[in-house]
Design a protein around this motif. Structure first.
Motif, PDB file in Angstrom:
ATOM      1  N   ILE A  92      -5.567   0.186  21.853  1.00 46.36           N
ATOM      2  CA  ILE A  92      -4.615   0.156  20.742  1.00 46.36           C
ATOM      3  C   ILE A  92      -4.957   1.300  19.793  1.00 46.36           C
ATOM      4  CG2 ILE A  92      -3.731  -1.211  18.825  1.00 46.36           C
ATOM      5  CD1 ILE A  92      -4.456  -3.720  20.399  1.00 46.36           C
ATOM      6  N   ASP A  93      -4.025   2.225  19.672  1.00 45.51           N
ATOM      7  CA  ASP A  93      -4.237   3.424  18.855  1.00 45.51           C
ATOM      8  C   ASP A  93      -3.486   3.281  17.537  1.00 45.51           C
ATOM      9  OD1 ASP A  93      -4.384   5.940  17.710  1.00 45.51           O
ATOM     10  OD2 ASP A  93      -4.130   7.016  19.596  1.00 45.51           O
ATOM     11  N   LEU A  94      -4.242   3.245  16.437  1.00 39.83           N
ATOM     12  CA  LEU A  94      -3.660   3.095  15.102  1.00 39.83           C
ATOM     13  C   LEU A  94      -3.997   4.278  14.203  1.00 39.83           C
ATOM     14  CD1 LEU A  94      -4.669  -0.652  14.692  1.00 39.83           C
ATOM     15  CD2 LEU A  94      -2.382   0.207  15.172  1.00 39.83           C
ATOM     16  N   THR A  95      -4.306   5.389  14.820  1.00 40.62           N
ATOM     17  CA  THR A  95      -4.750   6.550  14.041  1.00 40.62           C
ATOM     18  C   THR A  95      -3.628   7.196  13.238  1.00 40.62           C
ATOM     19  OG1 THR A  95      -4.467   7.943  16.018  1.00 40.62           O
ATOM     20  CG2 THR A  95      -6.667   7.065  15.600  1.00 40.62           C
ATOM     21  N   GLN A  96      -2.373   6.846  13.524  1.00 40.85           N
ATOM     22  CA  GLN A  96      -1.249   7.401  12.763  1.00 40.85           C
ATOM     23  C   GLN A  96      -0.905   6.563  11.537  1.00 40.85           C
ATOM     24  OE1 GLN A  96      -0.088  10.464  13.644  1.00 40.85           O
ATOM     25  NE2 GLN A  96      -1.794  10.253  15.088  1.00 40.85           N
ATOM     26  N   ALA A  97      -1.756   5.632  11.188  1.00 41.43           N
ATOM     27  CA  ALA A  97      -1.493   4.761  10.030  1.00 41.43           C
ATOM     28  C   ALA A  97      -1.431   5.560   8.737  1.00 41.43           C
ATOM     29  CB  ALA A  97      -2.587   3.698   9.929  1.00 41.43           C
ATOM     30  N   PRO A  98      -0.697   5.068   7.737  1.00 43.14           N
ATOM     31  CA  PRO A  98      -0.687   5.731   6.420  1.00 43.14           C
ATOM     32  C   PRO A  98      -2.084   5.719   5.800  1.00 43.14           C
ATOM     33  CG  PRO A  98       1.037   4.044   6.590  1.00 43.14           C
ATOM     34  CD  PRO A  98       0.157   3.877   7.779  1.00 43.14           C
ATOM     35  N   ASP A  99      -2.287   6.625   4.845  1.00 43.25           N
ATOM     36  CA  ASP A  99      -3.537   6.606   4.082  1.00 43.25           C
ATOM     37  C   ASP A  99      -3.677   5.266   3.361  1.00 43.25           C
ATOM     38  OD1 ASP A  99      -4.054   9.183   4.897  1.00 43.25           O
ATOM     39  OD2 ASP A  99      -3.316  10.107   3.032  1.00 43.25           O
ATOM     40  N   GLN A 100      -4.924   4.912   3.038  1.00 43.36           N
ATOM     41  CA  GLN A 100      -5.135   3.645   2.346  1.00 43.36           C
ATOM     42  C   GLN A 100      -4.349   3.635   1.045  1.00 43.36           C
ATOM     43  OE1 GLN A 100      -9.503   4.131   2.071  1.00 43.36           O
ATOM     44  NE2 GLN A 100      -9.290   3.526  -0.077  1.00 43.36           N
ATOM     45  N   SER A 101      -3.977   2.429   0.645  1.00 45.38           N
ATOM     46  CA  SER A 101      -3.057   2.245  -0.471  1.00 45.38           C
ATOM     47  C   SER A 101      -3.788   2.055  -1.791  1.00 45.38           C
ATOM     48  CB  SER A 101      -2.174   1.026  -0.184  1.00 45.38           C
ATOM     49  OG  SER A 101      -1.334   0.734  -1.273  1.00 45.38           O
ATOM     50  N   ASP A 102      -3.095   2.380  -2.891  1.00 42.78           N
ATOM     51  CA  ASP A 102      -3.602   2.061  -4.219  1.00 42.78           C
ATOM     52  C   ASP A 102      -3.360   0.599  -4.568  1.00 42.78           C
ATOM     53  OD1 ASP A 102      -4.519   4.613  -4.724  1.00 42.78           O
ATOM     54  OD2 ASP A 102      -2.624   5.275  -5.603  1.00 42.78           O
ATOM     55  N   SER A 103      -2.613  -0.112  -3.732  1.00 48.51           N
ATOM     56  CA  SER A 103      -2.389  -1.546  -3.928  1.00 48.51           C
ATOM     57  C   SER A 103      -3.339  -2.328  -3.023  1.00 48.51           C
ATOM     58  CB  SER A 103      -0.924  -1.882  -3.608  1.00 48.51           C
ATOM     59  OG  SER A 103      -0.678  -1.747  -2.217  1.00 48.51           O
ATOM     60  N   PRO A 104      -3.414  -3.660  -3.161  1.00 53.36           N
ATOM     61  CA  PRO A 104      -4.438  -4.428  -2.434  1.00 53.36           C
ATOM     62  C   PRO A 104      -4.028  -4.840  -1.024  1.00 53.36           C
ATOM     63  CG  PRO A 104      -3.283  -5.868  -3.933  1.00 53.36           C
ATOM     64  CD  PRO A 104      -2.717  -4.501  -4.152  1.00 53.36           C
ATOM     65  N   ILE A 105      -3.256  -4.007  -0.322  1.00 50.37           N
ATOM     66  CA  ILE A 105      -2.784  -4.354   1.024  1.00 50.37           C
ATOM     67  C   ILE A 105      -3.648  -3.719   2.109  1.00 50.37           C
ATOM     68  CG2 ILE A 105      -0.411  -4.685   0.241  1.00 50.37           C
ATOM     69  CD1 ILE A 105       0.237  -1.902   1.460  1.00 50.37           C
ATOM     70  N   LEU A 143      -4.892   2.838   5.980  1.00 56.32           N
ATOM     71  CA  LEU A 143      -4.539   1.466   5.656  1.00 56.32           C
ATOM     72  C   LEU A 143      -5.329   0.473   6.503  1.00 56.32           C
ATOM     73  CD1 LEU A 143      -2.422  -0.170   3.930  1.00 56.32           C
ATOM     74  CD2 LEU A 143      -0.981  -0.153   5.986  1.00 56.32           C
ATOM     75  N   TYR A 144      -5.640   0.851   7.755  1.00 54.98           N
ATOM     76  CA  TYR A 144      -6.329  -0.038   8.690  1.00 54.98           C
ATOM     77  C   TYR A 144      -7.835   0.194   8.739  1.00 54.98           C
ATOM     78  CZ  TYR A 144      -1.606  -0.829  10.591  1.00 54.98           C
ATOM     79  OH  TYR A 144      -0.285  -1.154  10.756  1.00 54.98           O
ATOM     80  N   ASP A 145      -8.358   1.048   7.886  1.00 55.85           N
ATOM     81  CA  ASP A 145      -9.796   1.342   7.901  1.00 55.85           C
ATOM     82  C   ASP A 145     -10.189   1.812   6.506  1.00 55.85           C
ATOM     83  OD1 ASP A 145     -12.394   2.007   8.529  1.00 55.85           O
ATOM     84  OD2 ASP A 145     -11.887   3.166  10.330  1.00 55.85           O
ATOM     85  N   VAL A 146     -10.053   0.905   5.536  1.00 56.87           N
ATOM     86  CA  VAL A 146     -10.173   1.256   4.126  1.00 56.87           C
ATOM     87  C   VAL A 146     -11.602   1.653   3.775  1.00 56.87           C
ATOM     88  CG1 VAL A 146     -10.555  -1.150   3.483  1.00 56.87           C
ATOM     89  CG2 VAL A 146      -9.684   0.440   1.776  1.00 56.87           C
ATOM     90  N   LYS A 147     -11.709   2.595   2.867  1.00 57.06           N
ATOM     91  CA  LYS A 147     -13.004   2.973   2.303  1.00 57.06           C
ATOM     92  C   LYS A 147     -13.139   2.363   0.912  1.00 57.06           C
ATOM     93  CE  LYS A 147     -13.660   7.484   4.587  1.00 57.06           C
ATOM     94  NZ  LYS A 147     -13.835   8.936   4.359  1.00 57.06           N
ATOM     95  N   ALA A 148     -14.377   2.011   0.526  1.00 58.81           N
ATOM     96  CA  ALA A 148     -14.640   1.489  -0.812  1.00 58.81           C
ATOM     97  C   ALA A 148     -14.282   2.542  -1.856  1.00 58.81           C
ATOM     98  CB  ALA A 148     -16.111   1.096  -0.929  1.00 58.81           C
ATOM     99  N   PRO A 149     -13.755   2.105  -3.013  1.00 59.31           N
ATOM    100  CA  PRO A 149     -13.572   0.718  -3.456  1.00 59.31           C
ATOM    101  C   PRO A 149     -12.129   0.231  -3.316  1.00 59.31           C
ATOM    102  CG  PRO A 149     -13.431   2.152  -5.348  1.00 59.31           C
ATOM    103  CD  PRO A 149     -13.584   3.052  -4.141  1.00 59.31           C
ATOM    104  N   GLY A 150     -11.489   0.538  -2.206  1.00 60.90           N
ATOM    105  CA  GLY A 150     -10.110   0.118  -1.998  1.00 60.90           C
ATOM    106  C   GLY A 150      -9.946  -1.388  -2.145  1.00 60.90           C
ATOM    107  N   ALA A 151      -8.832  -1.800  -2.753  1.00 58.99           N
ATOM    108  CA  ALA A 151      -8.548  -3.221  -2.953  1.00 58.99           C
ATOM    109  C   ALA A 151      -8.044  -3.840  -1.649  1.00 58.99           C
ATOM    110  CB  ALA A 151      -7.515  -3.400  -4.051  1.00 58.99           C
ATOM    111  N   CYS A 152      -8.430  -5.098  -1.396  1.00 59.78           N
ATOM    112  CA  CYS A 152      -8.107  -5.764  -0.123  1.00 59.78           C
ATOM    113  C   CYS A 152      -7.562  -7.174  -0.317  1.00 59.78           C
ATOM    114  CB  CYS A 152      -9.357  -5.848   0.753  1.00 59.78           C
ATOM    115  SG  CYS A 152     -10.127  -4.280   1.159  1.00 59.78           S
ATOM    116  N   GLY A 153      -7.232  -7.564  -1.547  1.00 59.89           N
ATOM    117  CA  GLY A 153      -6.888  -8.953  -1.822  1.00 59.89           C
ATOM    118  C   GLY A 153      -5.712  -9.481  -1.037  1.00 59.89           C
ATOM    119  N   ILE A 154      -4.741  -8.623  -0.721  1.00 58.52           N
ATOM    120  CA  ILE A 154      -3.545  -9.052   0.021  1.00 58.52           C
ATOM    121  C   ILE A 154      -3.621  -8.510   1.447  1.00 58.52           C
ATOM    122  CG2 ILE A 154      -1.021  -9.274  -0.142  1.00 58.52           C
ATOM    123  CD1 ILE A 154      -2.454 -10.378  -2.528  1.00 58.52           C
TER     124      ILE A 154
END
Length: 555
Positions: free
Chosen positions: A263-276, A318-329
């Motif tokens: 499963i290749d997910l390397t085309q995912a968007p950059d991590q979000s400023d929201s907690p998703i 989005l699928y491999d977040v780096k700290a301190p990205g929010a993850c609540g949702i």
């Protein structure tokens, strides 16, 4: 020398599953919070000495593959000689083996026999409140993990079987509901102690060498079972991009080849400023859920099943977040990914897999001052919805999504007793949608009547704009959302919102989607349409316009 007696190995393997289930039952019978003892938002597991998942108890499917990752975080952080028999570790941080979000608290205990570590027992449960900027510790507007609650970075809670009181004091001081936190924590501790005792007895009866052989055999069997499932699928490469409610697009490329799933997910968007955002471990969970859905035997889930799967991610996405990205949702991104994988496979294997379902946790958080006790209360509810029709059958009504498959909705009587609300109705969603030769299942409508001023509602729903997807010309389903109906009769619609103010007399109406249809609606049988009308699943007008039905019994 390896034990060759298959009967003994089978007894040990089944005993491990029984021990996992007993730990699960222990938490359910002793926890303080309805989200745990009613909804069963928890899971238990046993790993081998090196942290590979050996057996999982009942509980949320999304948690099944989480707990081995938590054990490995302990093994990475602490040297072997620092891990002792009387230790219990605790974590909730996705950057320290917590995997999901800060509300999901993991407790971990090593099991020793004859002075040797032979296994780990581990559990996870959702705590009502772990601090942070918003009650319930979940908010859709958090932009870094520091806003989401206390971070517990894989630390010792017990040493030499003695509670480290300073850790407990910090946990209690950071919660708006410390009595619930303490009660739930001790329930999880009790479950670890039960698991530890049972495994020691099992290893003592059969010997540690035989115990290890049984675990290894179980893991090897899981790998064989998963490889056989994949070999039965048509080989190929499947790519899918799908628009999301927020206007973004998610993509996946899946390769099925020689009993392997890539499963290749390397085309995912950059991590979000929201907690998703989700951690890489959380992404693995979404993929593992899809694989176990194909295998079809939830009880057989173990680390061996996942040896046949490779998941590619890009750090900082989005699928491999780096700290301190929010993850609540995180859970909405996880279920979106699971559904994306399922759709990519279903559109190429539609003779085997169903159409899209409501596919959202539909997290509903309400709270305020309890009108009877004067204390803070907090409702945290995942919701049930409609599943998609499939080859040979209509979709299921009012079931949890794949991520929450072994849980229950909270009964109205419990909600009214423990929370500061009145439940006005709980019914199937009457909206038309999801037509097909095999129609989509029905979602639900629940009304919560607020009983105290200055209360709040937070919600995290996806599939509120982009509906569940139909297959083989089946129609799409309907939308997830909540409606806040004010005491004056006005109403507002929400899907992703934090801290909506509600007052006495207002109604929070939860509406979950009807699933999508499978096959052309005109191929639906006359008898099935008549039964739908009798059950109130469709209106006469909809049956006429979509199915071509008329009451004379012909089309």
């Amino acid at each position: 020398m390896k034990t060759q007696d298959p009967f003994t190995l089978e007894i040990i393997q089944n005993s491990l599953r029984a021990i996992s289930d007993e730990m699960f039952s222990t938490i359910g019978k002793t926890a303080m919070s309805p989200i745990i003892y009613e909804v069963l938002d928890m899971a238990t597991a046993i790993t081998d000495a090196d942290g590979e998942l050996a057996s999982a108890g009942s509980g949320i499917p999304a948690f099944v593959g989480a707990l081995d990752k938590s054990v490995r975080a302990i093994l990475d952080k602490y040297p072997d000689d620092a891990i002792r028999e009387g230790d219990i570790y605790i974590t909730n941080d996705p950057f320290y083996g917590g995997v999901t979000h800060l509300n999901d608290v993991v407790l971990i205990k090593p099991v020793f026999a004859d002075g040797e570590r032979i296994a780990w027992v581990v559990n996870i449960a959702h705590w009502n409140d772990v601090g942070g900027k918003s009650p319930g510790s979940m908010s859709v507007d958090a932009n870094e993990i520091y806003q989401e609650g206390i971070r517990i970075p894989a630390v010792k809670l017990f040493s030499n079987d003695e509670l480290i009181t300073s850790v407990m004091d910090m946990l209690l001081a950071n919660s708006r509901m410390p009595d619930f936190l303490e009660g739930d924590l001790w329930a999880q501790i009790s479950a670890l102690r039960v698991g530890n005792k049972r495994i020691k007895a099992l290893a003592g009866k059969y010997g540690t060498a035989t115990f290890r052989d049984a675990i290894q055999g179980y893991l090897d069997f899981g790998e064989l079972m998963a490889a056989r499932t994949l070999k039965a699928l048509p080989e190929g490469e499947y790519t899918l991009s799908e628009p999301q409610d927020d206007g973004s697009e998610l993509s996946v490329t899946i390769q099925v080849k020689a009993g392997q799933l890539i499963i290749d997910l390397t085309q995912a968007p950059d991590q979000s400023d929201s907690p998703i955002n989700i951690s890489r471990d959380g992404t693995l969970l979404a993929c593992q859920m899809a694989l176990m859905g194909l295998i079809g035997d939830r009880e057989m889930a173990n680390g061996g099943c996942f040896r046949v799967m490779q998941v590619k991610t890009r750090p900082g996405s989005l699928y491999d977040v780096k700290a301190p990205g929010a993850c609540g949702i995180y859970f909405e991104t996880m279920i979106r990914l699971n559904d994306l994988i399922w759709r990519a496979l279903a559109e190429n294997m539609s003779e085997h897999l169903p159409a899209g379902n409501f596919s959202s946790i539909c997290a509903t958080i309400m709270g305020g001052t309890h009108p009877d006790t004067g204390k803070h209360y907090s409702i945290i509810e995942p919701e049930i919805g409609g599943w998609g029709g499939g080859p040979g059958g209509d979709g299921a009504n009012a079931m949890f999504c794949a991520m929450h498959g072994d849980t229950f909705n909270c009964p109205a009587e419990v909600a009214e007793t423990r929370y500061g609300v009145t439940v006005g109705q709980m019914a199937l969603n009457p909206e038309d949608g999801g037509a097909g030769e095999f129609r989509g299942g029905k979602g639900i409508v629940i009304d919560y009547k607020i009983r105290s001023d200055n209360s709040f509602v937070t919600c995290a729903y996806t599939r509120s704009v982009v509906p569940p997807w139909g297959l083989k010309e089946g129609h799409n389903g309907t939308a997830n959302r909540i409606e806040v109906i004010r005491d004056d009769g006005s109403s507002e619609r929400y899907a992703m919102a934090t801290g909506i103010n509600v007052n006495t007399g207002d109604t929070v109406r939860v509406i979950t989607a009807n699933g999508a249809g499978y096959g052309k609606p005109e191929n639906r049988s006359q008898a099935a349409i008549e039964q739908d009308l009798k059950n109130g699943y469709v209106t006469v007008e909809y049956a006429r316009s979509v199915y071509g039905f008329n009451q004379s019994g012909s089309r």
